[in-house]
Write an enzyme that holds these catalytic residues in place. Structure first.
Site, PDB file in Angstrom:
ATOM      1  N   CYS A 141     -56.223 -71.924-108.597  1.00  0.00           N
ATOM      2  CA  CYS A 141     -55.652 -71.769-109.928  1.00  0.00           C
ATOM      3  C   CYS A 141     -55.706 -70.294-110.288  1.00  0.00           C
ATOM      4  CB  CYS A 141     -56.487 -72.609-110.883  1.00  0.00           C
ATOM      5  SG  CYS A 141     -56.308 -72.202-112.589  1.00  0.00           S
ATOM      6  N   ASP A 155     -59.495 -69.462-124.415  1.00  0.00           N
ATOM      7  CA  ASP A 155     -58.034 -69.608-124.522  1.00  0.00           C
ATOM      8  C   ASP A 155     -57.425 -68.657-125.553  1.00  0.00           C
ATOM      9  OD1 ASP A 155     -58.127 -71.506-122.578  1.00  0.00           O
ATOM     10  OD2 ASP A 155     -57.843 -73.224-123.901  1.00  0.00           O
ATOM     11  N   ARG A 185     -62.095 -72.734-110.172  1.00  0.00           N
ATOM     12  CA  ARG A 185     -62.102 -73.975-110.949  1.00  0.00           C
ATOM     13  C   ARG A 185     -62.397 -75.223-110.117  1.00  0.00           C
ATOM     14  NH1 ARG A 185     -57.217 -74.093-115.148  1.00  0.00           N
ATOM     15  NH2 ARG A 185     -58.613 -75.373-116.381  1.00  0.00           N
ATOM     16  N   ARG A 233     -45.317 -74.343-121.126  1.00  0.00           N
ATOM     17  CA  ARG A 233     -46.338 -75.352-120.835  1.00  0.00           C
ATOM     18  C   ARG A 233     -47.218 -75.604-122.056  1.00  0.00           C
ATOM     19  NH1 ARG A 233     -49.481 -74.585-115.312  1.00  0.00           N
ATOM     20  NH2 ARG A 233     -50.312 -76.504-116.152  1.00  0.00           N
ATOM     21  N   LYS A 266     -52.177 -79.231-127.384  1.00  0.00           N
ATOM     22  CA  LYS A 266     -51.932 -79.606-125.984  1.00  0.00           C
ATOM     23  C   LYS A 266     -53.198 -80.155-125.340  1.00  0.00           C
ATOM     24  CE  LYS A 266     -52.162 -76.334-122.690  1.00  0.00           C
ATOM     25  NZ  LYS A 266     -52.960 -76.486-121.480  1.00  0.00           N
ATOM     26  N   ASN A 267     -54.305 -79.441-125.525  1.00  0.00           N
ATOM     27  CA  ASN A 267     -55.521 -79.813-124.791  1.00  0.00           C
ATOM     28  C   ASN A 267     -56.222 -81.045-125.358  1.00  0.00           C
ATOM     29  OD1 ASN A 267     -54.970 -77.840-123.010  1.00  0.00           O
ATOM     30  ND2 ASN A 267     -56.543 -76.407-123.720  1.00  0.00           N
TER      31      ASN A 267
END
Ligand code: EPZ
Length: 429
Positions: free
Chosen positions: A126, A316, A131, A408, A22-23
């Site tokens: 967030c 993560d 952030r 997501r 995803k990233n």
């Protein structure tokens, strides 16, 4: 709203195919703004965040189309994505879209680089911390753009184009490095990025930009040099495998016991993670087509870890490791150094019987013999999936609410775990 129901206690056995990251996919999609030709991305994960970014890019005038679908899937399920930004029709990224996905703020750099202007909403708060976006703004300022804040929007202008410069980051930021790369490739002259992020996703973006005609040296190191070019071209690029998804499923197998091949996983992207999983008493083997994770019977051992920018242990995977350590024999220490508030899973894991105490950025986890299923929910993606890991080992039934966070970032999670023997199902509505 969909929920996930897990009945814990089953071992995992079989094969899980790792999806595209995803990233990496998100910045790669945004890079399509830099050329009027078609950028074709392969191995794009089918995720809510990818769909959302497609919507955002379409708003700027990018034409998107999918193919490469697997048998039995719908047309929109294809993992090849064609993006064509023949003409940018709108340089504004509105609040209602940017506030839903922070990474969409990253359109700022490429829009200014290509069009000389952009108006992008500030993303707002967030769940994992404040952030800020100051480093992204620093990039544009250094490259000669004028910046104004108007009604919650960053208005950036560089009518005569961006100009290369030295950008020295005070600390490592993945997103600001993406912004610097995507801004500098079309800037006049040389840009040097100091203290650049070394994450594999940054390298993947840089590799794709290079195929598009950019001149970049030093990817994967802290100093990146870019010679600006006048234009970029279309290309075809395959998104690298998701190291966070890989680590997540590795920890799920470590948690339940069993034997799973993570097909397509790249061990070289997990140099700081696999040794920790091994230290916890899990057997990890690199095979030709992926990574095999195996644990039989023995109790997990505690570990001591601090999150760091790549090549350190990724933030993560912090929540997933914490879930795993709730069942270790002894006390683990997990320090979160990247985000200030990334411990929302702690209270939810406690609902399943975990023993975790928090002091500042340090979580001390004392392993328990058993977890017990309960209804839980979480407010971000990785926290939510840590609850799946805990649920897989908890006695009885765990219901995870608000799973749109999981959608997501994890493609078909209930199928991937279900086919390895987990009792997991999506409760729709
Ligand atoms: C990326 O976020 C990832 N997101 C995050 O993944 C990941 O946790 C993070 O990098 C760190 O690895 C995507 O790639 C889409 P940063 P990013 O800029 O780029 C501070 C997930 O679950 N900072 O490296 O936004 C910031 O607050 C997500 O997939 C500033 O102060 O992270 C943080 O403390 C969540 N000013 C630190 O830097 C800035 O202008 C590192 O953030 C930018 C960042």
């Amino acid at each position: 709203m969909d929920r996930i129901k897990i009945t814990g206690g089953e071992r995992l056995n079989g094969v899980i195919t790792v999806s595209g990251a995803k990233n990496a996919a998100l910045p790669l999609m945004i890079a399509s703004l830099l050329t009027e030709q078609t950028l074709t991305l392969e191995n794009v994960p089918r995720l809510v965040d990818v769909d959302m970014l497609e919507r955002i890019l379409r708003n700027h005038g990018v034409d998107t189309a999918h193919d490469g679908r697997r048998k039995g899937q719908r047309l929109e399920d294809g993992d090849t994505l064609h993006l064509t930004a023949k003409q940018i029709v709108d340089t504004t990224a509105p609040y209602d879209l940017v506030s839903r996905m922070r990474a969409s703020f990253w359109v700022l750099g490429p829009l200014v680089a290509r069009c000389g202007e952009a108006r992008v909403s500030l993303p707002g708060g967030c769940a994992i911390g404040t952030r800020p976006v100051d480093l992204h703004l620093l990039v544009l300022e250094k490259l000669g753009a004028s910046l104004n804040l108007e009604d919650g929007y960053v208005v950036a202008k560089a009518e005569n184009g961006l100009k290369g410069n030295v950008i020295s980051f005070p600390f490592v930021s993945v997103g600001a490095t993406h912004t610097a790369l995507m801004s500098a490739v079309l800037a006049a002259g040389e840009t040097i990025i100091e203290n650049a992020a070394r994450e594999p996703e940054v390298v993947d973006l840089g590799d794709c930009l290079t195929k598009m005609g950019a001149k970049i040296e030093g990817l994967g190191t802290s100093t990146i040099r870019i010679q600006g070019v006048n234009q970029l071209f279309g290309t075809r690029h395959s998104v690298l495998p998701d190291r966070i998804e890989t680590g997540t499923y590795a920890m799920a197998v470590a948690m339940t016991g069993g034997n799973v091949l993570l097909r397509g996983a790249r061990a070289d992207l997990l140099d700081a993670v696999l040794p920790i999983i091994k230290q916890a008493g899990v057997d990890v083997k690199v095979e030709n087509d992926g990574i095999r994770v195996q644990r039989n019977g023995a109790r997990l051992k505690p570990v001591k870890v601090a999150t760091e920018p790549y090549p350190g242990f990724p933030t993560d995977l912090q929540a997933q490791l914490m879930a795993l350590m709730t069942r270790a024999e002894g006390t683990s220490e997990i320090r979160e150094t990247i985000f200030e508030n990334r411990f929302m899973h702690v209270q939810e894991l406690a609902r399943l019987g975990a023993d975790i105490s928090l002091k500042g950025d340090l979580a001390t986890v004392t392993g328990v013999d058993e977890l017990a299923g309960a209804p839980v929910m979480a407010t971000d993606l990785r926290a939510s999936v840590s609850l799946v890991i805990a649920g897989l080992a908890a006695q009885g039934e765990t219901i995870i609410n608000r799973i749109y966070h999981i959608d997501r970032g994890f493609e078909r999670i209930e199928q991937k775990l279900g086919q390895c023997g987990a009792k997991i199902e999506r409760l729709v509505g």
